[in-house]
Design a protein around this motif. Structure first.
Motif, PDB file in Angstrom:
ATOM      1  N   ASP A 177      20.516 -57.978 -30.671  1.00  0.00           N
ATOM      2  CA  ASP A 177      21.801 -58.459 -31.194  1.00  0.00           C
ATOM      3  C   ASP A 177      22.373 -59.574 -30.325  1.00  0.00           C
ATOM      4  O   ASP A 177      22.786 -60.610 -30.859  1.00  0.00           O
ATOM      5  CB  ASP A 177      22.801 -57.307 -31.326  1.00  0.00           C
ATOM      6  CG  ASP A 177      22.434 -56.333 -32.438  1.00  0.00           C
ATOM      7  OD1 ASP A 177      21.447 -56.582 -33.166  1.00  0.00           O
ATOM      8  OD2 ASP A 177      23.144 -55.317 -32.568  1.00  0.00           O
ATOM      9  N   LEU A 183      21.286 -59.854 -38.518  1.00  0.00           N
ATOM     10  CA  LEU A 183      22.433 -58.979 -38.215  1.00  0.00           C
ATOM     11  C   LEU A 183      22.970 -58.375 -39.511  1.00  0.00           C
ATOM     12  O   LEU A 183      23.289 -57.182 -39.566  1.00  0.00           O
ATOM     13  CB  LEU A 183      23.530 -59.761 -37.492  1.00  0.00           C
ATOM     14  CG  LEU A 183      23.208 -60.238 -36.086  1.00  0.00           C
ATOM     15  CD1 LEU A 183      24.278 -61.204 -35.584  1.00  0.00           C
ATOM     16  CD2 LEU A 183      23.057 -59.062 -35.138  1.00  0.00           C
ATOM     17  N   LYS A 204      20.566 -55.706 -40.786  1.00  0.00           N
ATOM     18  CA  LYS A 204      20.569 -54.512 -39.943  1.00  0.00           C
ATOM     19  C   LYS A 204      21.794 -53.633 -40.194  1.00  0.00           C
ATOM     20  O   LYS A 204      21.690 -52.406 -40.245  1.00  0.00           O
ATOM     21  CB  LYS A 204      20.520 -54.934 -38.478  1.00  0.00           C
ATOM     22  CG  LYS A 204      20.466 -53.789 -37.497  1.00  0.00           C
ATOM     23  CD  LYS A 204      20.323 -54.314 -36.077  1.00  0.00           C
ATOM     24  CE  LYS A 204      20.260 -53.190 -35.063  1.00  0.00           C
ATOM     25  NZ  LYS A 204      20.122 -53.715 -33.688  1.00  0.00           N
ATOM     26  N   TYR A 205      22.964 -54.255 -40.349  1.00  0.00           N
ATOM     27  CA  TYR A 205      24.212 -53.490 -40.423  1.00  0.00           C
ATOM     28  C   TYR A 205      24.806 -53.380 -41.827  1.00  0.00           C
ATOM     29  O   TYR A 205      25.817 -52.706 -42.011  1.00  0.00           O
ATOM     30  CB  TYR A 205      25.248 -54.080 -39.462  1.00  0.00           C
ATOM     31  CG  TYR A 205      24.813 -53.962 -38.030  1.00  0.00           C
ATOM     32  CD1 TYR A 205      24.748 -52.718 -37.405  1.00  0.00           C
ATOM     33  CD2 TYR A 205      24.420 -55.083 -37.303  1.00  0.00           C
ATOM     34  CE1 TYR A 205      24.324 -52.595 -36.090  1.00  0.00           C
ATOM     35  CE2 TYR A 205      23.999 -54.969 -35.988  1.00  0.00           C
ATOM     36  CZ  TYR A 205      23.959 -53.724 -35.389  1.00  0.00           C
ATOM     37  OH  TYR A 205      23.539 -53.608 -34.090  1.00  0.00           O
ATOM     38  N   PHE A 248      27.571 -54.845 -30.352  1.00  0.00           N
ATOM     39  CA  PHE A 248      28.002 -55.610 -31.525  1.00  0.00           C
ATOM     40  C   PHE A 248      28.404 -54.677 -32.659  1.00  0.00           C
ATOM     41  O   PHE A 248      29.376 -54.928 -33.367  1.00  0.00           O
ATOM     42  CB  PHE A 248      26.885 -56.556 -31.981  1.00  0.00           C
ATOM     43  CG  PHE A 248      27.193 -57.264 -33.266  1.00  0.00           C
ATOM     44  CD1 PHE A 248      28.151 -58.271 -33.314  1.00  0.00           C
ATOM     45  CD2 PHE A 248      26.535 -56.926 -34.451  1.00  0.00           C
ATOM     46  CE1 PHE A 248      28.449 -58.925 -34.500  1.00  0.00           C
ATOM     47  CE2 PHE A 248      26.828 -57.575 -35.641  1.00  0.00           C
ATOM     48  CZ  PHE A 248      27.786 -58.576 -35.668  1.00  0.00           C
ATOM     49  N   GLU A 249      27.667 -53.589 -32.826  1.00  0.00           N
ATOM     50  CA  GLU A 249      27.957 -52.640 -33.901  1.00  0.00           C
ATOM     51  C   GLU A 249      29.379 -52.100 -33.795  1.00  0.00           C
ATOM     52  O   GLU A 249      30.071 -51.957 -34.801  1.00  0.00           O
ATOM     53  CB  GLU A 249      26.954 -51.486 -33.878  1.00  0.00           C
ATOM     54  CG  GLU A 249      27.149 -50.502 -34.996  1.00  0.00           C
ATOM     55  CD  GLU A 249      26.117 -49.390 -35.002  1.00  0.00           C
ATOM     56  OE1 GLU A 249      26.016 -48.706 -36.027  1.00  0.00           O
ATOM     57  OE2 GLU A 249      25.405 -49.217 -33.993  1.00  0.00           O
TER      58      GLU A 249
END
Length: 191
Positions: free
Chosen positions: A5, A23, A26-27, A69-70
């Motif tokens: 990330d 990104l 992934k999220y 980051f999450e």
């Protein structure tokens, strides 16, 4: 090899906008799952998710990297959902005479024996969802974070930017609002 990330974020901030796509991929499931807890219709969920990704791209430069980051992204997601609830606050009252059989059965058990009514029953879950839809935005946010997502008061304070005492007060008020709605349902249905 898959980039981390921080590496992706650095690339995006350096002008490589294509590095934002991994990104998003992934999220995206997590952002969608969170948005679904706050919006009724799929089109509203999609609007919220789109707004989250737009804001996250625009504000990526504010990400300091102190936390993963999450965490930053989910904080932004919850705040976007809360903003959505506040801006789309409409008369959410629905008639409780339209309860389905499962909800009615659970409500009858609850009225007869509040302590003995299982909170695992399908009717209870459906009724809770119906109640959540009618709560004020702060109450819905607090109940969702505290009771459904099982977050601590401290975590909620960090996510929302509210103080710990304010979170506690809003949780108290949200529960009272929910009890009041449940009592209203019982009165309408059985009186």
């Amino acid at each position: 090899m898959e980039r981390t990330d921080p590496e992706l974020i650095k690339a995006v901030l350096g002008g490589d906008t294509a590095s934002f796509e991994p990104l998003v991929q992934k999220y995206l499931p997590r952002v969608f799952a969170t948005a679904r807890r706050y919006a009724r219709r799929e089109s509203e969920v999609e609007d919220i998710v789109q707004e989250v990704w737009l804001k996250s791209f625009q504000k990526l430069g504010t990400f300091r990297g102190d936390a993963p980051f999450e965490h930053w992204l989910m904080r932004l997601t919850v705040r976007t959902c809360y903003d959505f609830l506040r801006s789309h606050q409409r008369n959410r009252e629905t008639s409780f005479t339209e309860l389905n059989d499962s909800e009615t059965d659970w409500l009858e058990r609850f009225v007869a024996d509040p302590a003995g009514a299982s909170d695992e029953a399908d009717g209870a879950k459906q009724l809770v969802q119906r109640l959540l839809e009618q709560l004020s935005p702060p109450a819905r946010l607090i109940i969702t974070l505290l009771e459904i997502e099982d977050r601590s008061v401290k975590e909620i304070a960090q996510i929302t930017g509210w103080s710990v005492p304010l979170v506690k007060v809003r949780a108290f008020r949200a529960r009272a609002e929910m009890r009041k709605l449940l009592a209203k349902i019982a009165r309408e249905k059985y009186l």
